[in-house]
Design a protein around this motif. Structure first.
Motif, short mmCIF file in Angstrom:
data_model
loop_
_atom_site.label_atom_id
_atom_site.label_comp_id
_atom_site.label_asym_id
_atom_site.label_seq_id
_atom_site.Cartn_x
_atom_site.Cartn_y
_atom_site.Cartn_z
N LEU A 79 0.83 -1.21 0.00
CA LEU A 79 0.00 0.00 0.00
C LEU A 79 0.86 1.26 0.00
N TRP A 80 1.97 1.23 0.74
CA TRP A 80 2.88 2.39 0.76
C TRP A 80 3.43 2.63 -0.64
N LYS A 81 3.86 1.55 -1.31
CA LYS A 81 4.41 1.67 -2.66
C LYS A 81 3.35 2.19 -3.64
N LYS A 82 2.13 1.78 -3.47
CA LYS A 82 1.06 2.18 -4.38
C LYS A 82 0.57 3.60 -4.13
N ASN A 83 0.44 3.99 -2.86
CA ASN A 83 -0.23 5.25 -2.53
C ASN A 83 0.67 6.38 -2.07
N HIS A 84 1.83 6.07 -1.55
CA HIS A 84 2.68 7.16 -1.04
C HIS A 84 3.95 7.36 -1.86
N TYR A 85 4.55 6.27 -2.27
CA TYR A 85 5.80 6.38 -3.03
C TYR A 85 5.65 7.22 -4.31
N PRO A 86 4.57 7.07 -5.09
CA PRO A 86 4.44 7.91 -6.29
C PRO A 86 4.43 9.41 -5.98
N LEU A 87 3.88 9.78 -4.83
CA LEU A 87 3.90 11.20 -4.43
C LEU A 87 5.33 11.65 -4.14
N LEU A 88 6.07 10.80 -3.44
CA LEU A 88 7.46 11.13 -3.15
C LEU A 88 8.29 11.21 -4.43
N LYS A 89 8.03 10.31 -5.37
CA LYS A 89 8.75 10.33 -6.65
C LYS A 89 8.48 11.64 -7.40
N LYS A 90 7.25 12.13 -7.35
CA LYS A 90 6.93 13.42 -7.99
C LYS A 90 7.77 14.53 -7.37
N LEU A 91 7.90 14.51 -6.04
CA LEU A 91 8.72 15.51 -5.36
C LEU A 91 10.19 15.36 -5.70
N GLN A 92 10.62 14.12 -5.89
CA GLN A 92 12.01 13.89 -6.29
C GLN A 92 12.23 14.39 -7.72
N ASP A 93 11.29 14.11 -8.61
CA ASP A 93 11.39 14.61 -9.99
C ASP A 93 11.40 16.13 -10.03
N LYS A 94 10.66 16.76 -9.13
CA LYS A 94 10.60 18.22 -9.03
C LYS A 94 11.89 18.81 -8.44
N GLY A 95 12.65 17.98 -7.69
CA GLY A 95 13.89 18.44 -7.07
C GLY A 95 13.76 18.77 -5.60
N ASP A 96 12.57 18.58 -5.02
CA ASP A 96 12.39 18.85 -3.59
C ASP A 96 13.00 17.76 -2.72
#
Length: 143
Positions: free
Chosen positions: A47-64
């Motif tokens: 569930l963490w990989k499905k629901n939270h990790y994609p949000l963190l990846k977006k922030l990583q892609d953004k540079g935050d």
């Protein structure tokens, strides 16, 4: 009650972050530990990989976010010190690390079914026994 717990956690994180000097790069690393009900660690991690990790990846892609690292223990320790899942997130700076709203712009894009997303997240947290965050700093060692 959830607001009180959230406020307490936020105050603890801010207090810890004030007590710790940031690295020379300005980055701030937070390790999040999760202790899950026996037999449910795999479901929680999925569930963490499905629901939270994609949000963190977006922030990583953004540079935050500079880096994201997830780990699980191979062996279990005693019940009082047991944890089942750990995530270390290195943020670009302290402000980004402590701003929980930075994921909000991505939630609707990644999860158009907000009701389903909220139910899945609620279930993920129902699987937890405890969760804690620790701000860490690298300690330089002699060569």
């Amino acid at each position: 009650m959830k607001k009180i717990v959230f406020i307490f956690i936020l105050i603890s994180i801010i207090a810890q972050s004030r007590a710790i000097a940031q690295t020379a790069s300005g980055n701030l690393t937070i390790e999040s530990y999760y202790k899950v009900k026996w037999g449910y660690a795999d479901e929680f991690i999925a569930l963490w990989k499905k629901n939270h990790y994609p949000l963190l990846k977006k922030l990583q892609d953004k540079g935050d976010i500079v880096s994201i690292k997830a780990e699980a223990p191979v062996l279990h320790s005693s019940e009082d010190s047991r944890w089942d899942f750990k995530v270390a997130i290195t943020f670009k700076n302290e402000h980004l690390a402590l701003d929980y709203s930075i994921i909000d712009p991505f939630k609707k894009d990644l999860y158009p079914d907000q009701e389903g997303y909220k139910k899945a997240e609620q279930h993920r947290f129902e699987l937890l026994i405890s969760h804690w965050d620790v701000i860490v700093e690298a300690i330089p060692l002699p060569q």
